[in-house]
Design an enzyme around this catalytic site. Structure first.
Site, PDB file in Angstrom:
ATOM      1  N   GLU A   1       0.859  -1.184   0.000  1.00  7.36           N
ATOM      2  CA  GLU A   1       0.000   0.000   0.000  1.00  7.36           C
ATOM      3  C   GLU A   1       0.896   1.235   0.000  1.00  7.36           C
ATOM      4  O   GLU A   1       1.793   1.344   0.844  1.00  7.36           O
ATOM      5  CB  GLU A   1      -0.906   0.017   1.227  1.00  7.36           C
ATOM      6  CG  GLU A   1      -1.889   1.174   1.238  1.00  7.36           C
ATOM      7  CD  GLU A   1      -2.815   1.159   2.444  1.00  7.36           C
ATOM      8  OE1 GLU A   1      -3.717   2.013   2.501  1.00  7.36           O
ATOM      9  OE2 GLU A   1      -2.616   0.310   3.338  1.00  7.36           O
TER      10      GLU A   1
ATOM     11  N   ARG B   1       5.153 -13.685   9.926  1.00  6.91           N
ATOM     12  CA  ARG B   1       5.649 -12.314   9.840  1.00  6.91           C
ATOM     13  C   ARG B   1       7.101 -12.248  10.293  1.00  6.91           C
ATOM     14  O   ARG B   1       7.579 -13.117  11.035  1.00  6.91           O
ATOM     15  CB  ARG B   1       4.832 -11.382  10.748  1.00  6.91           C
ATOM     16  CG  ARG B   1       3.450 -11.067  10.265  1.00  6.91           C
ATOM     17  CD  ARG B   1       2.703 -10.302  11.340  1.00  6.91           C
ATOM     18  NE  ARG B   1       3.392  -9.071  11.683  1.00  6.91           N
ATOM     19  CZ  ARG B   1       3.079  -7.873  11.195  1.00  6.91           C
ATOM     20  NH1 ARG B   1       2.091  -7.755  10.358  1.00  6.91           N
ATOM     21  NH2 ARG B   1       3.737  -6.805  11.566  1.00  6.91           N
TER      22      ARG B   1
ATOM     23  N   LYS C   1       4.051   0.923  10.056  1.00  8.82           N
ATOM     24  CA  LYS C   1       3.916   2.213   9.372  1.00  8.82           C
ATOM     25  C   LYS C   1       3.204   3.227  10.254  1.00  8.82           C
ATOM     26  O   LYS C   1       3.552   4.410  10.276  1.00  8.82           O
ATOM     27  CB  LYS C   1       3.142   2.038   8.065  1.00  8.82           C
ATOM     28  CG  LYS C   1       3.907   1.362   6.944  1.00  8.82           C
ATOM     29  CD  LYS C   1       3.037   1.349   5.700  1.00  8.82           C
ATOM     30  CE  LYS C   1       3.715   0.627   4.546  1.00  8.82           C
ATOM     31  NZ  LYS C   1       2.849   0.592   3.348  1.00  8.82           N
TER      32      LYS C   1
END
Length: 557
Positions: free
Chosen positions: A31, A260, A270
């Protein structure tokens, strides 16, 4: 098969069952709402590694379904530069917004098949009705609207006839499912915002869950690799695909989750990084004190070291926390191989060689890398007046001090053996000059006498004062005083206000020709990386040579 990770085993099994290898295709879907961080590197590496292994295309697809991405173009460039830095090349650059019209038509298809409906309830009421995993949800009063009315209302949503928050499009799945993702999830919401690519063309925007699988299908991605937090969403991913997949086309994307990359005492969110920027705790997304790819690159971390780190931690399903020191180790190993060695003085004290000829400059030779002759040699100017590090001299020798003291022999690197005999002090007793004598027959590389055997305990780095150049260096320390405990993360008492040191150092003249992107080992100090900022070269420290190296200057920013 034993040496394959579990994802490779799945792919190999698919191939064995008849999946055409030429139909393999992967993607990395970031994104564009911030710079990539170290946690993204695992996904980047995995997708592009598989692409290289199977000679399969890898798409770079930007998930730009959020019209609030005001700096979308900037972050797109950030992300592309990060991937290029890591040494990967994508086959096609795509955007979710490329498919907005197709996604809209597919949503209409679901409505026509009575698999989606327009809900006029508030977001709060929708959330209340969803209940929790152990309670059945409550159906919306609008769930059984007829197809024609839903098509009509959805088109009015698209045409901007309704205000934000007044209605959404929801999938009609199962409000009693134990998987909360299946309880009639939202597919479209009204957002009257300008999109950085499509401008004002759309006022309804698809959610990530609706967009993700459909874009995979449109691009014919064979294996959609996601981190483990998407595992509970896989049933929804598959449900959406089952509604739209053309059975004749045969390629239905397969979502596979992997663990992860969780790092000990490192921020890889983020949202948290944006908070640091908003609170002016850090300067930008490429601040060297955080673990964004651009920040690590600016600090001097190498792509080779970062990728070796990812290789070593492997690909698993089980989540665990990785110590950041493993990353540092892999980067250090790479820097040791590639960094030129030079001499730089950070905390200088003047040393005068009394018996060296006045106004004479001697050019000495030094190997640029001790383990690789291919790095070549350089010339170093030597003269009567030189700088050494202040903490390399102690007037009265102690048992544990093996550097320069009165009547103590040391070698000047690539030069001569010297012995100090006196000092000059200022009015308050601080040493400002060291006087010594040198042996002209002890030039480095000359092995024709043994009289200094067992006398030389140390070799010092130095620079000729007359020939040295000043360079601007930055040393980076931990951003937080405490270990990374999120409860206290932004507490002012937790911020290390001395996390950056700016030091003006004195260097060999060779560094006048340093180039952006070069790595150097400042001998006995650390590894440094060259960047260009404010119209000048800056040397950022990547690592000290020793982790317990004390601060060498008390000048802070």
């Amino acid at each position: 098969m034993n040496n394959l990770n579990f994802i490779e085993k799945i792919i190999e099994d698919d191939i064995q069952k008849g999946f055409p290898i030429h139909n393999l295709k992967f993607r990395f879907p970031p994104e564009p709402n911030g710079a990539l961080h170290l946690g993204h590197v695992k996904a980047i590496y995995l997708n592009f590694y598989l692409g290289q292994k199977y000679q399969a295309p890898v798409n770079l697809r930007f998930d730009d379904t959020n019209p609030n991405l005001y700096d979308g173009h900037k972050y797109v460039e950030f992300i592309k530069n990060d991937i290029i830095f890591l040494g990967f090349k994508w086959d096609k650059e795509c955007y979710a917004s490329d498919y907005f019209q197709i996604l809209y038509e597919l949503a209409r298809m679901l409505i026509k098949n009575d698999k989606a409906y327009v809900d006029n309830q508030t977001q709060y009421m929708i959330q209340i009705q969803r209940k929790n995993p152990i309670e059945k949800g409550i159906n919306s009063i609008f769930r059984n609207r007829c197809v024609e009315e839903n098509l009509y209302l959805f088109e009015k949503m698209k045409n901007g006839c309704f205000k934000e928050g007044t209605c959404v499009l929801r999938a009609k799945i199962d409000m009693s499912s134990s998987n909360m993702n299946m309880r009639d999830p939202i597919m479209y919401r009204i957002l009257k915002k300008k999109h950085f690519r499509t401008k004002n063309t759309w006022c309804i925007y698809p959610t990530y869950d609706w967009t993700h699988g459909q874009c995979d299908y449109i691009e014919q991605i064979s294996h959609s690799l996601c981190s483990s937090e998407f595992e509970n969403r896989r049933p929804l991913y598959n449900w959406y695909l089952d509604q739209i997949v053309d059975k004749q086309q045969k390629i239905k994307p397969k979502q596979i989750e992997f663990s992860r990359l969780n790092l000990q005492n490192a921020i890889t969110s983020k949202r948290e990084i944006q908070k640091l920027i908003d609170k002016q705790i850090i300067n930008s997304w490429n601040d060297p004190r955080i673990y964004t790819i651009s920040g690590l690159r600016r600090k001097g971390y190498t792509a080779v070291g970062i990728k070796k780190f990812i290789q070593d931690i492997g690909v698993t399903k089980r989540n665990n926390v990785i110590n950041i020191s493993l990353l540092e180790l892999k980067v250090r190993e790479n820097l040791k191989q590639i960094a030129y060695r030079v001499m730089v003085i950070f905390n200088p004290i003047k040393l005068i060689i009394d018996n060296y000829p006045d106004n004479h400059t001697e050019w000495l030779y030094s190997q640029n890398h001790p383990d690789n002759i291919e790095f070549g040699f350089r010339k170093i100017p030597f003269s009567k007046f030189i700088y050494i590090e202040k903490n390399d001299f102690l007037e009265q020798k102690t048992n544990n001090f093996f550097r320069l003291s009165i009547n103590q022999y040391v070698r000047l690197k690539n030069a001569y053996i010297i012995k100090a005999h006196s000092v000059i002090k200022d009015k308050i007793g601080n040493i400002i000059e060291i006087h010594c004598l040198y042996d002209p027959q002890s030039k480095s590389g000359t092995m024709n006498n043994n009289k200094y055997t067992n006398k030389i305990k140390s070799t010092l780095h130095w620079v000729s004062i007359a020939h040295s150049i000043t360079i601007e260096t930055y040393i980076y320390h931990k951003l937080f005083q405490l270990n990374n405990k999120y409860a206290n993360l932004f507490d002012q008492t937790n911020i290390n206000n001395q996390s950056i040191e700016k030091i003006i150092a004195y260097a060999e003249p060779i560094l006048k020709n340093a180039k952006i992107g070069e790595h150097f080992q400042f001998q006995r100090i650390g590894y440094f990386y060259v960047v260009y900022e404010n119209n000048k070269l800056i040397f950022n420290q990547t690592f000290p040579l020793k982790k317990n190296l004390k601060k060498i200057n008390n000048k802070k920013l």
